[in-house]
Scaffold this motif. Structure first.
Motif, PDB file in Angstrom:
ATOM      1  N   GLY A 138      23.138  29.305 -18.886  1.00  5.56           N
ATOM      2  CA  GLY A 138      24.389  29.964 -18.006  1.00  5.56           C
ATOM      3  C   GLY A 138      24.278  31.785 -18.972  1.00  5.56           C
ATOM      4  N   LEU A 139      25.119  31.124 -19.642  1.00  2.00           N
ATOM      5  CA  LEU A 139      25.790  32.449 -20.738  1.00  2.00           C
ATOM      6  C   LEU A 139      25.143  33.089 -21.569  1.00  2.00           C
ATOM      7  CD1 LEU A 139      28.430  33.641 -21.439  1.00  2.00           C
ATOM      8  CD2 LEU A 139      29.030  32.232 -23.163  1.00  2.00           C
ATOM      9  N   GLY A 140      24.304  32.480 -22.340  1.00  4.91           N
ATOM     10  CA  GLY A 140      22.689  33.005 -22.862  1.00  4.91           C
ATOM     11  C   GLY A 140      21.736  33.841 -22.039  1.00  4.91           C
ATOM     12  N   SER A 141      21.792  33.589 -20.777  1.00  3.92           N
ATOM     13  CA  SER A 141      20.339  34.273 -20.068  1.00  3.92           C
ATOM     14  C   SER A 141      21.163  35.701 -19.808  1.00  3.92           C
ATOM     15  CB  SER A 141      19.941  32.612 -18.762  1.00  3.92           C
ATOM     16  OG  SER A 141      19.644  32.268 -19.416  1.00  3.92           O
ATOM     17  N   LEU A 142      22.466  35.653 -19.218  1.00  9.79           N
ATOM     18  CA  LEU A 142      22.893  36.448 -19.048  1.00  9.79           C
ATOM     19  C   LEU A 142      23.143  37.763 -20.027  1.00  9.79           C
ATOM     20  CD1 LEU A 142      24.654  37.583 -16.589  1.00  9.79           C
ATOM     21  CD2 LEU A 142      26.879  37.018 -17.595  1.00  9.79           C
ATOM     22  N   VAL A 143      23.596  37.075 -20.978  1.00  4.88           N
ATOM     23  CA  VAL A 143      23.755  37.736 -22.113  1.00  4.88           C
ATOM     24  C   VAL A 143      22.383  38.970 -22.508  1.00  4.88           C
ATOM     25  CG1 VAL A 143      24.473  38.670 -24.557  1.00  4.88           C
ATOM     26  CG2 VAL A 143      25.862  37.014 -23.248  1.00  4.88           C
ATOM     27  N   ALA A 144      20.990  38.094 -22.661  1.00  2.00           N
ATOM     28  CA  ALA A 144      19.814  38.445 -22.657  1.00  2.00           C
ATOM     29  C   ALA A 144      19.930  39.276 -21.773  1.00  2.00           C
ATOM     30  CB  ALA A 144      19.139  37.424 -22.874  1.00  2.00           C
ATOM     31  N   GLN A 195       5.971  42.670 -25.208  1.00  2.00           N
ATOM     32  CA  GLN A 195       7.436  42.977 -24.139  1.00  2.00           C
ATOM     33  C   GLN A 195       7.394  41.640 -24.119  1.00  2.00           C
ATOM     34  OE1 GLN A 195       6.532  45.832 -21.169  1.00  2.00           O
ATOM     35  NE2 GLN A 195       7.305  47.739 -22.311  1.00  2.00           N
ATOM     36  N   ILE A 196       6.579  40.312 -23.564  1.00  2.00           N
ATOM     37  CA  ILE A 196       7.014  39.587 -22.870  1.00  2.00           C
ATOM     38  C   ILE A 196       7.505  38.239 -24.106  1.00  2.00           C
ATOM     39  CG2 ILE A 196       5.822  37.260 -22.809  1.00  2.00           C
ATOM     40  CD1 ILE A 196       3.791  38.641 -20.711  1.00  2.00           C
ATOM     41  N   ILE A 197       6.708  38.831 -25.451  1.00  2.00           N
ATOM     42  CA  ILE A 197       7.135  37.745 -26.740  1.00  2.00           C
ATOM     43  C   ILE A 197       8.555  38.538 -26.975  1.00  2.00           C
ATOM     44  CG2 ILE A 197       7.139  37.387 -29.300  1.00  2.00           C
ATOM     45  CD1 ILE A 197       4.283  38.104 -28.709  1.00  2.00           C
ATOM     46  N   ILE A 198       9.114  39.327 -26.903  1.00  2.00           N
ATOM     47  CA  ILE A 198      10.399  39.983 -27.403  1.00  2.00           C
ATOM     48  C   ILE A 198      11.067  39.957 -26.409  1.00  2.00           C
ATOM     49  CG2 ILE A 198      12.323  42.071 -27.611  1.00  2.00           C
ATOM     50  CD1 ILE A 198       9.394  43.734 -28.500  1.00  2.00           C
ATOM     51  N   ARG A 199      10.952  39.083 -24.781  1.00  2.00           N
ATOM     52  CA  ARG A 199      12.001  38.945 -23.838  1.00  2.00           C
ATOM     53  C   ARG A 199      12.588  37.431 -24.176  1.00  2.00           C
ATOM     54  NH1 ARG A 199      12.945  42.256 -19.384  1.00  2.00           N
ATOM     55  NH2 ARG A 199      13.225  39.691 -17.988  1.00  2.00           N
ATOM     56  N   LEU A 216      14.648  52.882 -23.333  1.00  2.66           N
ATOM     57  CA  LEU A 216      13.613  53.304 -23.285  1.00  2.66           C
ATOM     58  C   LEU A 216      13.125  53.512 -22.683  1.00  2.66           C
ATOM     59  CD1 LEU A 216      10.710  52.805 -25.329  1.00  2.66           C
ATOM     60  CD2 LEU A 216      10.175  50.657 -23.510  1.00  2.66           C
ATOM     61  N   ARG A 217      13.182  53.686 -21.348  1.00  2.00           N
ATOM     62  CA  ARG A 217      12.342  54.693 -20.208  1.00  2.00           C
ATOM     63  C   ARG A 217      13.480  56.254 -20.074  1.00  2.00           C
ATOM     64  NH1 ARG A 217      12.814  51.460 -14.177  1.00  2.00           N
ATOM     65  NH2 ARG A 217      11.741  50.054 -14.846  1.00  2.00           N
ATOM     66  N   LEU A 218      14.976  56.386 -20.862  1.00  2.00           N
ATOM     67  CA  LEU A 218      15.469  57.586 -20.702  1.00  2.00           C
ATOM     68  C   LEU A 218      14.742  58.454 -21.731  1.00  2.00           C
ATOM     69  CD1 LEU A 218      18.094  59.100 -19.972  1.00  2.00           C
ATOM     70  CD2 LEU A 218      19.072  58.205 -22.422  1.00  2.00           C
ATOM     71  N   PHE A 219      14.646  57.428 -23.798  1.00  2.00           N
ATOM     72  CA  PHE A 219      13.850  58.234 -24.724  1.00  2.00           C
ATOM     73  C   PHE A 219      12.126  58.648 -23.930  1.00  2.00           C
ATOM     74  CE2 PHE A 219      10.962  57.942 -28.334  1.00  2.00           C
ATOM     75  CZ  PHE A 219      11.033  58.808 -28.634  1.00  2.00           C
ATOM     76  N   LEU A 245      18.592  42.894 -22.358  1.00  2.00           N
ATOM     77  CA  LEU A 245      17.075  43.475 -22.260  1.00  2.00           C
ATOM     78  C   LEU A 245      17.579  45.185 -21.083  1.00  2.00           C
ATOM     79  CD1 LEU A 245      15.185  40.088 -21.831  1.00  2.00           C
ATOM     80  CD2 LEU A 245      15.269  42.239 -23.845  1.00  2.00           C
ATOM     81  N   THR A 246      17.880  44.612 -20.738  1.00  2.00           N
ATOM     82  CA  THR A 246      18.115  45.867 -19.390  1.00  2.00           C
ATOM     83  C   THR A 246      18.451  47.345 -19.815  1.00  2.00           C
ATOM     84  OG1 THR A 246      18.736  44.694 -17.417  1.00  2.00           O
ATOM     85  CG2 THR A 246      19.341  46.821 -17.205  1.00  2.00           C
TER      86      THR A 246
END
Length: 78
Positions: free
Chosen positions: A54-60, A5-9, A71-74, A64-65
């Motif tokens: 700033g823009l890339g962090s916001l989109v990422a 998960q850390i690598i994917i983030r 994933l939680r729903l699944f 990720l959310t």
């Protein structure tokens, strides 16, 4: 599982920051916005870098959310 998960983030953040940097460079004609583009090229590139972070962090963060919620729903239905 946590290391994955850390690598994917981390990869997601780098991907969207790089993508937004390329879009900001190629999408706008920045020479029309500043008076002396040859003198301010370094400052303009740094400004575009800050905008892309700033823009890339916001989109990422958004992507990720959405992935985390799906994933939680699944997991909750299985």
């Amino acid at each position: 599982m946590e290391i994955l998960q850390i690598i994917i983030r981390l990869l997601c953040y780098f991907l969207f920051i790089g993508l937004s940097f390329q879009l900001l460079i190629s999408l706008f004609d920045w020479s029309k916005l500043i008076k002396y583009p040859s003198e301010d090229a370094g400052r303009l590139r740094l400004f575009i870098l800050f905008l892309s972070v700033g823009l890339g962090s916001l989109v990422a963060s958004f992507v990720l959310t959405i992935l985390d919620l799906s994933l939680r729903l699944f997991v909750s239905f299985s």
